[in-house]
Write a protein that holds these residues in place. Sequence first.
Motif, PDB file in Angstrom:
ATOM      1  N   ILE A   4     -45.570 -10.556  70.571  1.00 30.08           N
ATOM      2  CA  ILE A   4     -44.477  -9.650  70.946  1.00 30.08           C
ATOM      3  C   ILE A   4     -43.241  -9.920  70.089  1.00 30.08           C
ATOM      4  O   ILE A   4     -42.495  -9.013  69.747  1.00 30.08           O
ATOM      5  CB  ILE A   4     -44.140  -9.805  72.439  1.00 30.08           C
ATOM      6  CG1 ILE A   4     -45.379  -9.536  73.300  1.00 30.08           C
ATOM      7  CG2 ILE A   4     -43.016  -8.855  72.851  1.00 30.08           C
ATOM      8  CD1 ILE A   4     -45.230  -9.959  74.755  1.00 30.08           C
ATOM      9  N   HIS A   5     -43.004 -11.167  69.771  1.00 29.17           N
ATOM     10  CA  HIS A   5     -41.906 -11.578  68.899  1.00 29.17           C
ATOM     11  C   HIS A   5     -40.554 -11.014  69.325  1.00 29.17           C
ATOM     12  O   HIS A   5     -39.770 -10.539  68.487  1.00 29.17           O
ATOM     13  CB  HIS A   5     -42.217 -11.220  67.448  1.00 29.17           C
ATOM     14  CG  HIS A   5     -43.191 -12.169  66.809  1.00 29.17           C
ATOM     15  ND1 HIS A   5     -42.829 -13.426  66.377  1.00 29.17           N
ATOM     16  CD2 HIS A   5     -44.520 -12.064  66.570  1.00 29.17           C
ATOM     17  CE1 HIS A   5     -43.885 -14.050  65.886  1.00 29.17           C
ATOM     18  NE2 HIS A   5     -44.940 -13.248  66.002  1.00 29.17           N
ATOM     19  N   GLY A   6     -40.280 -11.101  70.605  1.00 26.27           N
ATOM     20  CA  GLY A   6     -38.962 -10.732  71.090  1.00 26.27           C
ATOM     21  C   GLY A   6     -38.597  -9.275  70.940  1.00 26.27           C
ATOM     22  O   GLY A   6     -37.418  -8.916  71.032  1.00 26.27           O
ATOM     23  N   ASN A   7     -39.569  -8.410  70.725  1.00 24.01           N
ATOM     24  CA  ASN A   7     -39.319  -6.975  70.577  1.00 24.01           C
ATOM     25  C   ASN A   7     -39.448  -6.323  71.951  1.00 24.01           C
ATOM     26  O   ASN A   7     -40.533  -5.894  72.355  1.00 24.01           O
ATOM     27  CB  ASN A   7     -40.298  -6.373  69.571  1.00 24.01           C
ATOM     28  CG  ASN A   7     -40.018  -4.903  69.288  1.00 24.01           C
ATOM     29  OD1 ASN A   7     -39.312  -4.234  70.029  1.00 24.01           O
ATOM     30  ND2 ASN A   7     -40.590  -4.394  68.203  1.00 24.01           N
ATOM     31  N   ILE A   8     -38.336  -6.266  72.667  1.00 22.55           N
ATOM     32  CA  ILE A   8     -38.355  -5.755  74.038  1.00 22.55           C
ATOM     33  C   ILE A   8     -38.668  -4.264  74.080  1.00 22.55           C
ATOM     34  O   ILE A   8     -39.276  -3.774  75.039  1.00 22.55           O
ATOM     35  CB  ILE A   8     -37.021  -6.059  74.757  1.00 22.55           C
ATOM     36  CG1 ILE A   8     -37.094  -5.700  76.247  1.00 22.55           C
ATOM     37  CG2 ILE A   8     -35.863  -5.356  74.071  1.00 22.55           C
ATOM     38  CD1 ILE A   8     -38.125  -6.492  77.023  1.00 22.55           C
ATOM     39  N   ASP A   9     -38.299  -3.515  73.033  1.00 16.17           N
ATOM     40  CA  ASP A   9     -38.589  -2.082  73.019  1.00 16.17           C
ATOM     41  C   ASP A   9     -40.092  -1.827  72.928  1.00 16.17           C
ATOM     42  O   ASP A   9     -40.626  -0.950  73.619  1.00 16.17           O
ATOM     43  CB  ASP A   9     -37.883  -1.409  71.843  1.00 16.17           C
ATOM     44  CG  ASP A   9     -36.368  -1.462  71.969  1.00 16.17           C
ATOM     45  OD1 ASP A   9     -35.872  -1.561  73.104  1.00 16.17           O
ATOM     46  OD2 ASP A   9     -35.682  -1.416  70.938  1.00 16.17           O
ATOM     47  N   ALA A  10     -40.777  -2.605  72.088  1.00 13.40           N
ATOM     48  CA  ALA A  10     -42.224  -2.457  71.966  1.00 13.40           C
ATOM     49  C   ALA A  10     -42.919  -2.862  73.261  1.00 13.40           C
ATOM     50  O   ALA A  10     -43.843  -2.175  73.719  1.00 13.40           O
ATOM     51  CB  ALA A  10     -42.746  -3.295  70.804  1.00 13.40           C
ATOM     52  N   LEU A  11     -42.480  -3.960  73.851  1.00 14.88           N
ATOM     53  CA  LEU A  11     -43.086  -4.394  75.111  1.00 14.88           C
ATOM     54  C   LEU A  11     -42.886  -3.337  76.195  1.00 14.88           C
ATOM     55  O   LEU A  11     -43.827  -3.011  76.938  1.00 14.88           O
ATOM     56  CB  LEU A  11     -42.474  -5.722  75.548  1.00 14.88           C
ATOM     57  CG  LEU A  11     -42.958  -6.253  76.898  1.00 14.88           C
ATOM     58  CD1 LEU A  11     -44.461  -6.490  76.907  1.00 14.88           C
ATOM     59  CD2 LEU A  11     -42.207  -7.527  77.262  1.00 14.88           C
ATOM     60  N   GLY A  12     -41.683  -2.794  76.271  1.00 16.75           N
ATOM     61  CA  GLY A  12     -41.427  -1.758  77.268  1.00 16.75           C
ATOM     62  C   GLY A  12     -42.298  -0.538  77.067  1.00 16.75           C
ATOM     63  O   GLY A  12     -42.775   0.061  78.045  1.00 16.75           O
ATOM     64  N   ALA A  13     -42.535  -0.173  75.810  1.00 10.33           N
ATOM     65  CA  ALA A  13     -43.378   0.992  75.527  1.00 10.33           C
ATOM     66  C   ALA A  13     -44.811   0.757  75.990  1.00 10.33           C
ATOM     67  O   ALA A  13     -45.448   1.647  76.581  1.00 10.33           O
ATOM     68  CB  ALA A  13     -43.339   1.309  74.035  1.00 10.33           C
ATOM     69  N   VAL A  14     -45.346  -0.427  75.735  1.00  7.61           N
ATOM     70  CA  VAL A  14     -46.716  -0.728  76.165  1.00  7.61           C
ATOM     71  C   VAL A  14     -46.813  -0.737  77.680  1.00  7.61           C
ATOM     72  O   VAL A  14     -47.737  -0.151  78.260  1.00  7.61           O
ATOM     73  CB  VAL A  14     -47.185  -2.071  75.578  1.00  7.61           C
ATOM     74  CG1 VAL A  14     -48.525  -2.482  76.189  1.00  7.61           C
ATOM     75  CG2 VAL A  14     -47.307  -1.984  74.063  1.00  7.61           C
ATOM     76  N   LEU A  15     -45.875  -1.377  78.329  1.00 10.09           N
ATOM     77  CA  LEU A  15     -45.933  -1.471  79.786  1.00 10.09           C
ATOM     78  C   LEU A  15     -45.735  -0.116  80.458  1.00 10.09           C
ATOM     79  O   LEU A  15     -46.173   0.078  81.598  1.00 10.09           O
ATOM     80  CB  LEU A  15     -44.884  -2.468  80.285  1.00 10.09           C
ATOM     81  CG  LEU A  15     -45.124  -3.926  79.855  1.00 10.09           C
ATOM     82  CD1 LEU A  15     -43.983  -4.809  80.332  1.00 10.09           C
ATOM     83  CD2 LEU A  15     -46.457  -4.443  80.381  1.00 10.09           C
TER      84      LEU A  15
END
Length: 247
Positions: free
Chosen positions: A9-20
């Motif tokens: 994830i490397h601290g990419n909160i936008d990418a994590l939010g998109a997946v979730l």
Amino acid sequence: MKILALYDIHGNIDALGAVLADPRASDPDLVVVGGDAVPGPFCREVLDRLASLPAPVEWVRGNGEREVAEAAAGGPDAPDPDPADVAAVTARRTADRLGSERARALGELPLTLLRDGILFCHATPRRDDEMITRFSHRKRVQAALHLAPSAFIVAGHTHQQHDSRPGVFRLVNAGSVGMPYEGDGAARWLWIEDGEPDLRSTEYDSVTAGERILAAGWPDRESITASLIDPADPAEITALFERSATS
């Protein structure tokens, strides 16, 4: 059993939010965080979001977590890392943002995790930083896996998805949520249902996410650009990694 595997994830909160937020990632029985959730620019936000998930969450240690823990162990009086050593600089910055206790705990995470007959690791079952790519010779892959307690192994580390069958093993690379080297910036992740893996991707505004990361002062401009803003040719990245692994 339904397992959602989130790697790199490397601290990419936008990418994590998109997946979730992707309906295909909903209602897992287990979430496996496969290492390198950190270092990253929005490390606290990522760890907080993972901790708040309704499903059970289990981790394996990536080289990123180990390096952040090592940076924290140096204490506030440790000398500043060489500015040219991007890995050391990002590890220190992440450790400072997380705080010593939270950062050090990351180093205690297990190297591997066996669930539902599947062995999860970050890079290989024997090391958290061993580079196995889509181009790796079968004998080198088998040597890295030969002591694994399961023939079905899920890994990450290279930020590129693949599903291969070296000898008796099945090796699935879940890809990277936050810094994918796939040529399009979309977040990559893995869904496993009843023992069958399905490599998936979620499109989101990765260019804006990358620009926000750089605007926050994140020093690894080269990696953010090559993965999110102006994606590099995936084959070139694979070849680069393979050369570094065998040189």
